[in-house]
Design a protein around this motif. Structure first.
Motif, PDB file in Angstrom:
ATOM      1  N   GLU A  45       0.655  -1.123   0.067  1.00 52.39           N
ATOM      2  CA  GLU A  45       0.068  -0.050   0.086  1.00 52.39           C
ATOM      3  C   GLU A  45       1.035   1.422   0.143  1.00 52.39           C
ATOM      4  OE1 GLU A  45      -3.131   2.483   0.744  1.00 52.39           O
ATOM      5  OE2 GLU A  45      -3.214   0.204  -0.301  1.00 52.39           O
ATOM      6  N   PRO A  46       0.597   2.092  -0.932  1.00 52.47           N
ATOM      7  CA  PRO A  46       1.816   3.169  -0.717  1.00 52.47           C
ATOM      8  C   PRO A  46       1.759   4.379   0.032  1.00 52.47           C
ATOM      9  CG  PRO A  46       0.014   3.638  -2.455  1.00 52.47           C
ATOM     10  CD  PRO A  46      -0.015   1.873  -2.270  1.00 52.47           C
ATOM     11  N   CYS A  82      -9.912 -10.175  -8.681  1.00 54.32           N
ATOM     12  CA  CYS A  82      -9.513  -9.982  -7.174  1.00 54.32           C
ATOM     13  C   CYS A  82     -10.593  -8.796  -7.292  1.00 54.32           C
ATOM     14  CB  CYS A  82      -8.500  -9.033  -7.348  1.00 54.32           C
ATOM     15  SG  CYS A  82      -7.779  -8.452  -5.202  1.00 54.32           S
ATOM     16  N   TYR A  83     -10.747  -8.111  -7.562  1.00 59.36           N
ATOM     17  CA  TYR A  83     -12.096  -7.019  -7.220  1.00 59.36           C
ATOM     18  C   TYR A  83     -13.344  -7.347  -6.521  1.00 59.36           C
ATOM     19  CZ  TYR A  83      -8.460  -3.738  -8.589  1.00 59.36           C
ATOM     20  OH  TYR A  83      -7.301  -3.389  -8.424  1.00 59.36           O
ATOM     21  N   LEU A  84     -13.588  -8.329  -7.389  1.00 53.60           N
ATOM     22  CA  LEU A  84     -15.123  -9.484  -7.399  1.00 53.60           C
ATOM     23  C   LEU A  84     -15.166  -9.915  -5.903  1.00 53.60           C
ATOM     24  CD1 LEU A  84     -15.284 -10.310 -10.248  1.00 53.60           C
ATOM     25  CD2 LEU A  84     -17.301  -8.684  -9.549  1.00 53.60           C
ATOM     26  N   LEU A 116      -9.655 -13.677  -1.791  1.00 51.15           N
ATOM     27  CA  LEU A 116      -8.510 -12.608  -1.780  1.00 51.15           C
ATOM     28  C   LEU A 116      -6.954 -12.594  -2.345  1.00 51.15           C
ATOM     29  CD1 LEU A 116      -8.916  -9.164  -2.034  1.00 51.15           C
ATOM     30  CD2 LEU A 116      -8.907  -9.330   1.049  1.00 51.15           C
ATOM     31  N   ASN A 117      -6.319 -13.760  -0.952  1.00 53.21           N
ATOM     32  CA  ASN A 117      -5.016 -13.436  -0.614  1.00 53.21           C
ATOM     33  C   ASN A 117      -4.581 -14.395  -1.698  1.00 53.21           C
ATOM     34  OD1 ASN A 117      -5.123 -12.085   1.551  1.00 53.21           O
ATOM     35  ND2 ASN A 117      -5.625 -14.155   3.123  1.00 53.21           N
ATOM     36  N   LEU A 153      -6.518  -1.807  -3.635  1.00 56.68           N
ATOM     37  CA  LEU A 153      -8.198  -2.642  -3.390  1.00 56.68           C
ATOM     38  C   LEU A 153      -8.571  -0.962  -2.083  1.00 56.68           C
ATOM     39  CD1 LEU A 153      -6.168  -6.043  -1.251  1.00 56.68           C
ATOM     40  CD2 LEU A 153      -7.556  -5.450  -3.718  1.00 56.68           C
ATOM     41  N   GLU A 154      -9.430  -1.258  -1.731  1.00 62.35           N
ATOM     42  CA  GLU A 154     -10.220  -0.376  -1.370  1.00 62.35           C
ATOM     43  C   GLU A 154      -9.819  -0.113   0.190  1.00 62.35           C
ATOM     44  OE1 GLU A 154     -14.768  -0.735  -1.059  1.00 62.35           O
ATOM     45  OE2 GLU A 154     -14.532  -1.449  -3.129  1.00 62.35           O
TER      46      GLU A 154
END
Length: 257
Positions: A59-60, A158-160, A185-186, A201-202
């Motif tokens: 995550e940036p 992945c997003y679903l 997801l992993n 990701l969100e």
């Protein structure tokens, strides 16, 4: 549920005041802090081999800090690497599908499970009547990837899967697929990492990954990682700038003016 119930805020009043005292700006994607030396000492990325990095979500974190001697702001992007924590499996029936998928290095394919277990169709369809099209899409993307190596739709899968986190637990999930969504997801995160495909990701999902990582550290009494803790704190300040505001009085809110 009791209508008077209120979820506990991620920050309490004293923590919110501390943010103000440390001159951390809580208004978007940048964080300003007085501890310039500490921020500059943070590594851009941890020392991980490519193989090791596959097991992390990256995550940036955008950091902006003021340099008094130069009368200017400096801007950097550093990365919070979150170790992926898989659900533990047991010999209970609800874990069998995930246990088998893990042994084969596959996803838990809910749509495919119905094809091979016709006796489960009614319960699964009742539980996932509003999300079955998502499961079907994931099923086809995964099968196409396994059969042809096509990667263009893997981010969609992945997003679903990320979206399906919001619909659990369900009766079918508790019966056949406990914790399947975080396991899947992993799986997708590792697959995208391995293929060097960029994705994001969100914030709520990243928060969940951090929580699972921190629970593992606490359960196994692992050594604290100060850099991770600081970057995680900065992530929460950026992602959820108004957390805890619901419990503040009008006087408290003056802190942020």
């Amino acid at each position: 549920m009791d209508s008077s119930f209120k979820p506990k805020p991620l920050l309490n009043k004293s923590e919110l005041r501390q943010i103000k005292r440390s001159k951390t700006r809580v208004e978007g994607k940048k964080v300003i802090t007085d501890d310039v030396k500490k921020l500059k000492s943070l590594k851009v990325t941890p020392e991980l081999s490519f193989q090791e990095s596959i097991d992390y979500y990256k995550e940036p974190i955008w950091i902006e800090y003021y340099i008094p001697k130069e009368s200017r702001f400096a801007f950097e992007t550093k990365y919070l690497f979150i170790l992926l924590v898989d659900p533990k499996t047991t010999d209970e029936e609800c874990d069998l599908a995930r246990k088998e998928a893990q042994a084969k290095n596959e996803i838990v394919d809910v749509f495919g499970y119905m094809e091979s277990h016709p006796d489960s169709i009614r319960l699964i369809e009742d539980s996932y009547h509003s999300t079955m099209s998502m499961h079907e899409t994931i099923h086809h993307i995964y099968r196409n990837y396994k059969e042809t190596g096509a990667t263009e739709d893997l981010k969609t899968a992945c997003y679903l899967t990320e979206a399906l986190l919001k619909y659990e637990p369900t009766i079918a999930g508790l019966t056949y697929f406990r914790d399947y969504s975080i396991y899947n997801l992993n799986f997708w995160i590792r697959t995208l990492n391995r293929l060097k495909i960029e994705f994001a990701l969100e914030d709520a999902t990243v928060s969940l990954l951090i929580k699972r990582r921190n629970e593992l550290w606490e359960m196994e009494n692992r050594e604290e990682d100060e850099d991770f803790d600081l970057l995680a704190a900065l992530f929460f300040e950026q992602a959820f700038p108004n957390r805890g505001a619901g419990e503040l009085s009008s006087d408290d809110m003056l802190l942020f003016e």
